[in-house]
Structure formats: C-alpha cells, structure tokens
Design an enzyme around this catalytic site. Sequence first.
Site, PDB file in Angstrom:
ATOM      1  N   GLU A  56       0.880  -1.302   0.007  1.00 46.81           N
ATOM      2  CA  GLU A  56       0.029  -0.016   0.120  1.00 46.81           C
ATOM      3  C   GLU A  56       0.774   1.205  -0.075  1.00 46.81           C
ATOM      4  O   GLU A  56       1.779   1.513   1.001  1.00 46.81           O
ATOM      5  CB  GLU A  56      -0.859  -0.102   1.292  1.00 46.81           C
ATOM      6  CG  GLU A  56      -1.655   1.359   1.490  1.00 46.81           C
ATOM      7  CD  GLU A  56      -2.408   1.158   2.601  1.00 46.81           C
ATOM      8  OE1 GLU A  56      -2.454   2.184   3.234  1.00 46.81           O
ATOM      9  OE2 GLU A  56      -3.017   0.139   3.332  1.00 46.81           O
ATOM     10  N   LYS A 144     -10.522  -1.378   8.402  1.00 45.79           N
ATOM     11  CA  LYS A 144      -9.152  -1.207   8.894  1.00 45.79           C
ATOM     12  C   LYS A 144      -9.228  -0.568  10.366  1.00 45.79           C
ATOM     13  O   LYS A 144     -10.033   0.202  10.471  1.00 45.79           O
ATOM     14  CB  LYS A 144      -8.373  -0.213   8.066  1.00 45.79           C
ATOM     15  CG  LYS A 144      -7.010   0.351   8.685  1.00 45.79           C
ATOM     16  CD  LYS A 144      -6.285   1.253   7.920  1.00 45.79           C
ATOM     17  CE  LYS A 144      -5.167   1.788   8.278  1.00 45.79           C
ATOM     18  NZ  LYS A 144      -4.628   2.650   7.513  1.00 45.79           N
TER      19      LYS A 144
END
Length: 227
Positions: A56, A144
């Site tokens: 990411e 998340k």
Amino acid sequence: MSIPVQDDVPAGTDAAARRPTVLPPRAVVALFRAPDAQHFERASQVLRDAGVTCQEYTLTTDGALDALVRTRKALGDLVVGIGSVRTVEDLRAAADAGADFAVSQIFLPELVDAAAELGLCYIPGALTPTEVISAWNRGVPAVKVSPVGPLGGLDYLSELLVPMPDVAVMPTGGITLEAAAEYLRLGAVAIGVSGFLLGDVLLTGDVSELKARADQLVSSVQLQPAS
C-alpha cells in the site's frame, strides 16, 4: 483493476453478499509512507521477492500515485493499493492510477459509495466498536482498525472482536514482526505492517537489511516467497 460490485448492500448482510476483496486470505500488507516515493519501487521489489506481495502506497507521500504506476508496470504480480484516502477525488485518482484497492484511516459513507461506483475494492478505517460496526454495515469487504498498537494492540483487538466475531478487520499501526502472526490467529483477515518492517529504507534507499526483516515476517505468518 476493475472488480464487480453490488450497488445496494443492506446493513447486516452476510459475507457472501459483501463487496469482494482483492486481498488474499491472511494478507500481510506492507504500508509505504515517506516524504517522497523515490525508493518505493526498489523496496517493493525486495518485499515482493520475499513473499510480501500486497503493498500500500500512502497518499501522504509525494509522488505515490506515479510510483504505483511504475511499480504496476515493473511488478505486475503485486497487489498494490493506495492508502490515506480521504476524499472522493482521492479514490478517483487511485482508480485512474490502476490501484487494486484503496484504504482509509477514516469512515465516510460517501467514500464507500464512490468506491462501489468506481469498482474499486475499498477498506475504510475505524477504531471504536461503534465506528467499526458502522463501517461494516455498509457492506465493505473489511474494516481497517488503526492505530491498534497504541490502544493495546493484541489485547484491544481480542476484546474488540468478542462481541463482533463476524466482522472482517485489518489492524494496522504499531504491529511488530513478532506479533504479526498472532493478530491473524486472533481473527484478523489481514494486517498492515509499516515501520517495523520497512525501517528507514524509504528514507535512505538502503535495502540491505530489508530482506532479513521480510524473511522473518514471511516465515512467521507462513507466506510463500516468490519463485
């Protein structure tokens, strides 16, 4: 990368009806954050070769989108996403750059809706039980949970999941290499690892010790190194 989506996912829907994820089971996502992205591609190569194939790039990094485009061309087998998404424009930029997924530190319903329209796998961020379940009930593939480390790490995640064991969570923030496997054992569907894996590589470009840390992580969570 475009994936199929379902436009109207009702609250409380089961996993089979959720918007799909591009992350593999028990994914370990390396989080790249630095003032600029000049060393991202080299670090991505080292991690990819060790078996950390989900990565990411955060939008707080200058040049993150351009780096993602270059990495996608050079390392086509990586699953590469964009993090620190805060606006619909951020999501569009991620999709235009070819991101496989997008991640936020926050939960905003309009971002969930925009990602669905774009066909982009999107993981919003949350921290408290109310925030987590509010995000989950929008039909996202995972939530998340960050920053999990400062709030108790493994203990916090364990207590969080007791009343909501069906919620797919991706804890990040302060996860050590030694604790990574335990987060997955507790029920996380994925984890994000940053500073304890990357160290100062993204600042200096020195990858000499990165492979050893990546090997430790891969071994502990039983990922398969690239052949």
